[in-house]
Each structure stands twice: as C-alpha cells, then as structure tokens.
Design a protein around this motif. Structure first.
Motif, PDB file in Angstrom:
ATOM      1  N   LEU A 101      72.177 -21.119  -9.698  1.00 19.74           N
ATOM      2  CA  LEU A 101      72.263 -19.742 -10.166  1.00 19.74           C
ATOM      3  C   LEU A 101      70.928 -19.353 -10.800  1.00 19.74           C
ATOM      4  CD1 LEU A 101      73.757 -17.160 -11.032  1.00 19.74           C
ATOM      5  CD2 LEU A 101      74.615 -18.426 -13.009  1.00 19.74           C
TER       6      LEU A 101
ATOM      7  N   THR B 286      73.183 -18.278  -5.978  1.00 24.11           N
ATOM      8  CA  THR B 286      73.416 -16.900  -6.397  1.00 24.11           C
ATOM      9  C   THR B 286      72.204 -16.446  -7.200  1.00 24.11           C
ATOM     10  OG1 THR B 286      75.768 -17.415  -6.599  1.00 24.11           O
ATOM     11  CG2 THR B 286      75.029 -15.345  -7.563  1.00 24.11           C
TER      12      THR B 286
ATOM     13  N   PRO C 141      79.959  -7.990  -2.158  1.00 25.21           N
ATOM     14  CA  PRO C 141      79.811  -8.964  -3.238  1.00 25.21           C
ATOM     15  C   PRO C 141      81.145  -9.672  -3.480  1.00 25.21           C
ATOM     16  CG  PRO C 141      79.203  -6.733  -3.963  1.00 25.21           C
ATOM     17  CD  PRO C 141      79.834  -6.610  -2.613  1.00 25.21           C
TER      18      PRO C 141
ATOM     19  N   TYR D 144      76.588 -13.233 -16.479  1.00 22.24           N
ATOM     20  CA  TYR D 144      75.194 -13.276 -16.017  1.00 22.24           C
ATOM     21  C   TYR D 144      74.272 -12.634 -17.058  1.00 22.24           C
ATOM     22  CZ  TYR D 144      77.112 -14.181 -11.294  1.00 22.24           C
ATOM     23  OH  TYR D 144      77.766 -14.696 -10.218  1.00 22.24           O
TER      24      TYR D 144
ATOM     25  N   LYS E 204      74.056 -13.514  -1.451  1.00 20.43           N
ATOM     26  CA  LYS E 204      73.473 -14.409  -2.453  1.00 20.43           C
ATOM     27  C   LYS E 204      72.720 -13.658  -3.538  1.00 20.43           C
ATOM     28  CE  LYS E 204      72.888 -18.387   0.551  1.00 20.43           C
ATOM     29  NZ  LYS E 204      73.599 -17.919   1.756  1.00 20.43           N
ATOM     30  N   TYR E 205      72.665 -12.361  -3.428  1.00 13.90           N
ATOM     31  CA  TYR E 205      71.756 -11.588  -4.273  1.00 13.90           C
ATOM     32  C   TYR E 205      72.501 -10.373  -4.816  1.00 13.90           C
ATOM     33  CZ  TYR E 205      67.254  -8.985  -4.996  1.00 13.90           C
ATOM     34  OH  TYR E 205      66.182  -8.288  -5.483  1.00 13.90           O
TER      35      TYR E 205
ATOM     36  N   PHE F  87      78.989 -17.192  -1.263  1.00 10.62           N
ATOM     37  CA  PHE F  87      77.572 -17.349  -0.908  1.00 10.62           C
ATOM     38  C   PHE F  87      77.190 -16.593   0.361  1.00 10.62           C
ATOM     39  CE2 PHE F  87      78.655 -21.400  -3.130  1.00 10.62           C
ATOM     40  CZ  PHE F  87      78.043 -21.074  -4.322  1.00 10.62           C
TER      41      PHE F  87
ATOM     42  N   HIS G  38      82.600 -13.374  -5.299  1.00 11.79           N
ATOM     43  CA  HIS G  38      82.207 -14.564  -6.021  1.00 11.79           C
ATOM     44  C   HIS G  38      82.499 -15.818  -5.211  1.00 11.79           C
ATOM     45  CE1 HIS G  38      81.188 -17.040  -9.373  1.00 11.79           C
ATOM     46  NE2 HIS G  38      82.364 -17.627  -9.360  1.00 11.79           N
TER      47      HIS G  38
ATOM     48  N   GLU H  78      75.947 -25.452  -7.565  1.00 13.56           N
ATOM     49  CA  GLU H  78      75.610 -24.053  -7.332  1.00 13.56           C
ATOM     50  C   GLU H  78      74.328 -23.772  -8.097  1.00 13.56           C
ATOM     51  OE1 GLU H  78      78.458 -20.959  -8.347  1.00 13.56           O
ATOM     52  OE2 GLU H  78      76.936 -19.395  -8.056  1.00 13.56           O
TER      53      GLU H  78
END
Ligand SMILES: *[C@@H]1O[C@H](CO)[C@@H](O)[C@H](O)[C@H]1NC(C)=O
Ligand SMILES: *[C@@H]1O[C@H](CO)[C@@H](O)[C@H](O)[C@H]1NC(C)=O
Ligand SMILES: *[C@@H]1O[C@H](CO)[C@@H](O)[C@H](O)[C@H]1NC(C)=O
Length: 358
Positions: A199, A226, A254, A56, A262-263, A259, A256, A197
């Motif tokens: 992102l 995400t 959290p 990320y 989401k944050y 969903f 992966h 997805e």
C-alpha cells in the motif's frame, strides 16, 4: 503575518495559473478521438472504499509527524493515535529529507480495513505501507515549481513499454530516484512474503512521487498493490498519463481487495494543486482519468458518502476541470485553496507543528 504574506503570494501565483489553466482547458482532446463532450455522470463509490479512505488519510497524515527534530517511535507510536488505531503495526523505517519527500514504512498482519477476508491463505496477509508526505510549505514550493519534463522509460519487466514519447516532471522524477535509493533494500526485504499487499499512499507531492514508486514496483511484478494519493499534482504528459491509467486499471470500479483498480487519486473540489504544474509550449501536463472527487466545500472534513464520486474521465465536466473554468480573479482569491488542499477526511499536516489537538 507570515500567513498573510503567503496569501498574497497565492493570489499572484494563482493569477498566473488562471491564465494557463484557461488555455489548457480549451484544447483538451483525447488522442483516441472520443468526443470531448462525453462526460458521464460521476458515480458514488461503495461504502467499503468510502470507509477505507479515512484510514488511508490517517496513514498519510502520520507521515507529517516526521520532522527534522522528531518522528514516530517503535513499535508504532505518534501524536495521531497511532497506537490505538493501529495496535499491531510495526514501524520499519522512517526518514526525513529537507530537500525531497519524507515518509515511513510500516507493516502489519492485522486487518486495518475491517473487511471480511474470504481468501484461504496459508499465512496471514501482511500489509506493507509506504507513506509519503508533501512539503509543509507547499505554496512556496509551487512558486518555484519548474515545469520541465524528462523522458520517462519504464523497466519493461512486467509492464508494457510506456512509449518513446512518455515524459514526466523532472523534479518529481528526481525525488522518486532519491526515494527509491533510500527505501529499495528495505522494501525488497519486506516484499519477500507470499501473501502481501503493498500500500503506497501520499499527499500532495508525496502522491506524485508515490505514483512513480508504485509504477516501479508494479513493473517488477509486485501487483498486489494499492496506491492512494490525495491532492496529488499532475506528473506527466498525455502519453504517460494514458499509460498510467491503463496499467493501474483506472477504468475499473474502485473495489477493495481486488487489485483490478490499483490507483485511487483523490481530489477535493477546488484543490488547485491537482491541476498543476501548468503547461508550457514544450511541456504539456495531462489530467488523469483517475479521479475520486470529493464534491464538497473546502471546510468539509467528513464528506457525505454520496459526495465521494468516481469521475471516470480527466476532462469530466462535473469534476476538477470544471472548478477552474471561467473564474474571475475575485473568485480565485475568495476560495480557500489552502484548506481544500489539506482537507482530505481530516485536516492533514498538523502533526509536528504543535497545532494538532491530540
Ligand atoms: C493484534 O494482535 C493480537 C495478537 O496477534 C491479536 O490478538 C489482536 O486481535 C490484534 N489486534 C487487532 C486490532 O488486529
Ligand atoms: C463480516 O462478516 C460478519 C459475519 O458474517 C458480519 O457481521 C460483518 O458485517 C461483515 N463485515 C463486513 C465489513 O462485511
Ligand atoms: C456536486 O454536487 C452538486 C450539487 O451540490 C451537483 O449538482 C453536482 O452534479 C455534483 N457533482 C458531482 C461531480 O457529483
């Protein structure tokens, strides 16, 4: 010289922050009456999320390569190893705004997170990335950062009504509208795909705008989403923040690819930007419960896995709220705020300045 002037400016700005933060800390209250002293020990995040955070951060950092004079090139080339790290990525769109957030949209059908996809999809998964950067002269911007809020009213297509008291930062909201107008047609087209997805990532102010963008698309029903922000400032009042934490699933662990949550709002210890704008009488900003906290020094680019923790509560006394509690001016000046704000799994923001070593 330029840099030194900036430092002096910080000191002044932060003195002002200091006063307002001290005020704010004293009146933290949860509306639902939960004991304010309830601070569960933060929990380290799992290994998969930990390793994804580097990816990320890389995707965020790439947005800094876009400047007034240069940018990324197709299919997906940049100064930050874009091609070798993301070989099957396609740049869809990039933009540069002097007076708003800058960013890019890219897509890939490759598994950039190295997880084992156990779902039996008929078509390969398409990851659509929207990456937004902050302004490079962040501290100049924050000198001028207004605290004014505007009423926030969500679409109410798929999400519950935020409520008539929801308010958000006026400047971030204007940037969001500007960004949405700029990317909407392109994103809608990319999202016409069953196994997607979405992102959304952003650093600093790019994170604040990213949050508003994510809420918009979630409300439209794009829930395979995400949102990852790093060093993101506050965005709105208590009503808004509680609604966000609720609809984005901040209380879920959290994980992966589920969903549920989401944050991921990633905060480096001592990153003061994650605690501003400071409030005034009419505009009271609220800290999110959502905090993935990097419990390490400002110079640590690779935190130990056990040092990346999920805080659970915005006023958790182990996390960011504690960092600015009871500080003297000297502590304030001696901490390296600029470094904390730009160190998230790598040194962010050097691309396009001629300073990165690649
Ligand atoms: C890139 O795409 C090619 C062709 O679809 C595939 O063979 C290769 O494994 C992909 N690379 C990665 C890293 O996903
Ligand atoms: C995915 O599965 C393979 C084979 O079952 C295993 O070797 C690998 O470690 C797994 N990867 C992850 C990220 O779980
Ligand atoms: C951060 O690390 C210190 C030890 O250096 C520890 O005492 C503290 O509880 C940790 N905080 C969090 C939020 O994990």
């Amino acid at each position: 010289m330029q840099i030194r002037l900036h430092c002096i400016k910080f000191a002044l700005i932060f003195t002002i922050f200091l006063l307002s933060i001290a005020d704010a800390a004293a009146i933290i209250n949860r509306p639902d009456g939960i004991d304010i002293h309830f601070s569960p020990q933060p929990k380290p995040i799992d290994n998969e999320i930990y390793s994804n955070l580097f990816t990320y951060a890389h995707l965020i950092d790439i947005s800094y390569c876009i400047t007034s004079i240069g940018g990324l090139s197709k299919p997906f080339r940049c100064e930050l190893d874009c091609e070798s790290r993301f070989p099957n990525m396609t740049l869809v769109y990039q933009w540069y705004f002097d007076d708003s957030v800058t960013g890019y949209i890219a897509t890939t059908y490759s598994n950039i997170f190295n997880y084992n996809d156990t779902t039996e999809a008929k078509v390969p998964k398409k990851t659509i990335i929207v990456s937004l950067r902050g302004t490079r002269s962040i501290f100049d911007t924050y000198t001028d950062l207004k605290v004014d809020m505007v009423d926030y009213s969500n679409l109410r297509y798929k999400l519950p009504f935020c409520g008539k008291n929801c308010r958000v930062h006026q400047g971030f909201f204007e940037y969001f509208l500007h960004t949405l107008g700029n990317v909407h047609r392109i994103l809608e087209k990319e999202l016409e795909y069953e196994n997607y997805e979405l992102l959304i990532t952003g650093h600093s102010m790019g994170g604040s705008v990213g949050l508003l963008l994510a809420l918009h698309y979630l409300d439209l029903g794009y829930d395979k989403m995400t949102l990852v922000t790093m060093g993101q400032p506050l965005v709105g009042n208590k009503e808004f923040v509680h609604w966000v934490d609720n609809v984005m699933g901040s209380s879920f662990e959290p994980k992966h690819n589920t969903f549920n949550r989401k944050y991921f709002r990633v905060i480096h210890k001592n990153d003061i930007v994650t605690t501003i704008p400071h409030s005034n009488l009419l505009n009271v900003y609220h800290q999110f419960d959502n905090q993935i906290y990097l419990n390490c020094s400002s110079s640590t680019t690779v935190p130990f896995p056990g040092r990346v923790v999920d805080c659970g509560y915005g006023d958790n006394e182990y996390c960011i709220m504690k960092d600015f509690d009871g500080l003297g001016l000297i502590d304030f000046i001696s901490r390296n705020y600029f470094q904390s704000h730009n160190t998230y799994f790598r040194r962010l923001g050097l691309c396009g300045t001629g300073l990165n070593k690649h």
